[in-house]
Design a protein around this motif. Sequence first.
Motif, mmCIF file in Angstrom:
data_model
loop_
_atom_site.group_PDB
_atom_site.id
_atom_site.type_symbol
_atom_site.label_atom_id
_atom_site.label_comp_id
_atom_site.label_asym_id
_atom_site.label_seq_id
_atom_site.Cartn_x
_atom_site.Cartn_y
_atom_site.Cartn_z
ATOM 1 N N LEU A 6 0.833 -1.195 0.000
ATOM 2 C CA LEU A 6 0.000 0.000 0.000
ATOM 3 C C LEU A 6 0.866 1.241 0.000
ATOM 4 C CD1 LEU A 6 -2.748 -0.981 2.589
ATOM 5 C CD2 LEU A 6 -2.789 -1.224 0.101
ATOM 6 N N GLY A 7 0.334 2.308 -0.518
ATOM 7 C CA GLY A 7 1.073 3.553 -0.558
ATOM 8 C C GLY A 7 0.461 4.605 0.331
ATOM 9 N N VAL A 8 1.215 5.650 0.538
ATOM 10 C CA VAL A 8 0.719 6.813 1.262
ATOM 11 C C VAL A 8 0.834 8.017 0.333
ATOM 12 C CG1 VAL A 8 1.240 5.979 3.573
ATOM 13 C CG2 VAL A 8 2.986 7.212 2.311
ATOM 14 N N LYS A 9 -0.146 8.890 0.395
ATOM 15 C CA LYS A 9 -0.142 10.063 -0.464
ATOM 16 C C LYS A 9 0.782 11.121 0.136
ATOM 17 C CE LYS A 9 -3.314 13.037 -2.939
ATOM 18 N NZ LYS A 9 -2.929 12.936 -4.269
ATOM 19 N N ALA A 10 1.706 11.580 -0.676
ATOM 20 C CA ALA A 10 2.649 12.618 -0.268
ATOM 21 C C ALA A 10 2.566 13.738 -1.311
ATOM 22 C CB ALA A 10 4.058 12.064 -0.174
ATOM 23 N N GLY A 11 1.731 14.711 -1.047
ATOM 24 C CA GLY A 11 1.515 15.766 -2.035
ATOM 25 C C GLY A 11 0.731 15.202 -3.204
ATOM 26 N N ASP A 12 1.285 15.299 -4.396
ATOM 27 C CA ASP A 12 0.637 14.781 -5.594
ATOM 28 C C ASP A 12 1.088 13.365 -5.944
ATOM 29 O OD1 ASP A 12 -0.755 17.123 -5.952
ATOM 30 O OD2 ASP A 12 0.740 18.006 -7.288
ATOM 31 N N GLU A 13 1.956 12.796 -5.131
ATOM 32 C CA GLU A 13 2.512 11.476 -5.424
ATOM 33 C C GLU A 13 2.097 10.444 -4.384
ATOM 34 O OE1 GLU A 13 6.715 11.527 -6.088
ATOM 35 O OE2 GLU A 13 6.645 13.491 -7.032
ATOM 36 N N VAL A 14 2.151 9.189 -4.797
ATOM 37 C CA VAL A 14 1.930 8.081 -3.875
ATOM 38 C C VAL A 14 3.269 7.401 -3.661
ATOM 39 C CG1 VAL A 14 0.788 5.870 -3.522
ATOM 40 C CG2 VAL A 14 -0.449 7.755 -4.601
ATOM 41 N N ILE A 15 3.652 7.231 -2.405
ATOM 42 C CA ILE A 15 4.926 6.600 -2.058
ATOM 43 C C ILE A 15 4.610 5.254 -1.422
ATOM 44 C CG2 ILE A 15 7.017 6.791 -0.673
ATOM 45 C CD1 ILE A 15 6.567 9.853 -0.719
ATOM 46 N N ASN A 16 5.341 4.210 -1.825
ATOM 47 C CA ASN A 16 5.136 2.888 -1.225
ATOM 48 C C ASN A 16 6.463 2.140 -1.147
ATOM 49 O OD1 ASN A 16 5.609 1.869 -3.811
ATOM 50 N ND2 ASN A 16 3.447 1.550 -4.242
ATOM 51 N N PHE A 17 6.452 1.054 -0.353
ATOM 52 C CA PHE A 17 7.674 0.262 -0.182
ATOM 53 C C PHE A 17 8.160 -0.355 -1.491
ATOM 54 C CE2 PHE A 17 6.612 0.029 4.435
ATOM 55 C CZ PHE A 17 7.799 0.571 4.894
ATOM 56 N N PRO A 18 7.289 -0.983 -2.289
ATOM 57 C CA PRO A 18 7.809 -1.555 -3.536
ATOM 58 C C PRO A 18 8.502 -0.517 -4.412
ATOM 59 C CG PRO A 18 5.630 -2.432 -3.091
ATOM 60 C CD PRO A 18 5.874 -1.333 -2.086
ATOM 61 N N GLY A 19 7.889 0.662 -4.533
ATOM 62 C CA GLY A 19 8.496 1.715 -5.345
ATOM 63 C C GLY A 19 9.840 2.148 -4.808
ATOM 64 N N ALA A 20 9.937 2.271 -3.495
ATOM 65 C CA ALA A 20 11.202 2.685 -2.882
ATOM 66 C C ALA A 20 12.297 1.653 -3.130
ATOM 67 C CB ALA A 20 11.006 2.901 -1.381
ATOM 68 N N PHE A 21 11.965 0.375 -2.967
ATOM 69 C CA PHE A 21 12.957 -0.678 -3.199
ATOM 70 C C PHE A 21 13.350 -0.762 -4.668
ATOM 71 C CE2 PHE A 21 11.616 -2.212 0.983
ATOM 72 C CZ PHE A 21 12.844 -2.547 1.541
ATOM 73 N N LEU A 22 12.383 -0.586 -5.559
ATOM 74 C CA LEU A 22 12.685 -0.619 -6.991
ATOM 75 C C LEU A 22 13.576 0.561 -7.377
ATOM 76 C CD1 LEU A 22 9.193 -1.721 -8.309
ATOM 77 C CD2 LEU A 22 11.276 -3.116 -8.247
ATOM 78 N N LEU A 23 13.282 1.745 -6.835
ATOM 79 C CA LEU A 23 14.146 2.909 -7.096
ATOM 80 C C LEU A 23 15.544 2.725 -6.531
ATOM 81 C CD1 LEU A 23 11.716 5.912 -6.527
ATOM 82 C CD2 LEU A 23 12.813 5.235 -8.669
ATOM 83 N N ALA A 24 15.657 1.978 -5.442
ATOM 84 C CA ALA A 24 16.962 1.728 -4.821
ATOM 85 C C ALA A 24 17.757 0.639 -5.544
ATOM 86 C CB ALA A 24 16.772 1.341 -3.354
ATOM 87 N N GLY A 25 17.142 -0.001 -6.547
ATOM 88 C CA GLY A 25 17.881 -0.975 -7.341
ATOM 89 C C GLY A 25 17.400 -2.404 -7.260
ATOM 90 N N ALA A 26 16.401 -2.701 -6.440
ATOM 91 C CA ALA A 26 15.861 -4.065 -6.406
ATOM 92 C C ALA A 26 15.212 -4.372 -7.754
ATOM 93 C CB ALA A 26 14.830 -4.205 -5.288
#
Length: 89
Positions: A6-26
């Motif tokens: 699940l994500g959390v809304k941060a301004g106009d974007e949704v932030i979630n764990f999968p996205g963070a890990f994928l951006l970090a290189g997973a």
Amino acid sequence: ACESGLGVKAGDEVINFPGAFLLAGASSVLSTLWQVNPESSMHFMENFYNQLGQGSSKTEATKAAMDASVDRYNHPYHWAAFTLNGSWK
């Protein structure tokens, strides 16, 4: 972890764990969409990693773990929460 997909809304974007890990290189992330039962989750993950260890793709391993969970637990609550993000290979 429970609800890790699940994500959390941060301004106009949704932030979630999968996205963070994928951006970090997973290359991929297996997460859940709701609070899951510890016993059925353990069963799911054991099947998932056993399939990966036997050479299955991540998609095949996810499908096999879902099938094994359906056979044992039947109700979608126990297996439908899992979602694979990123590379399916």
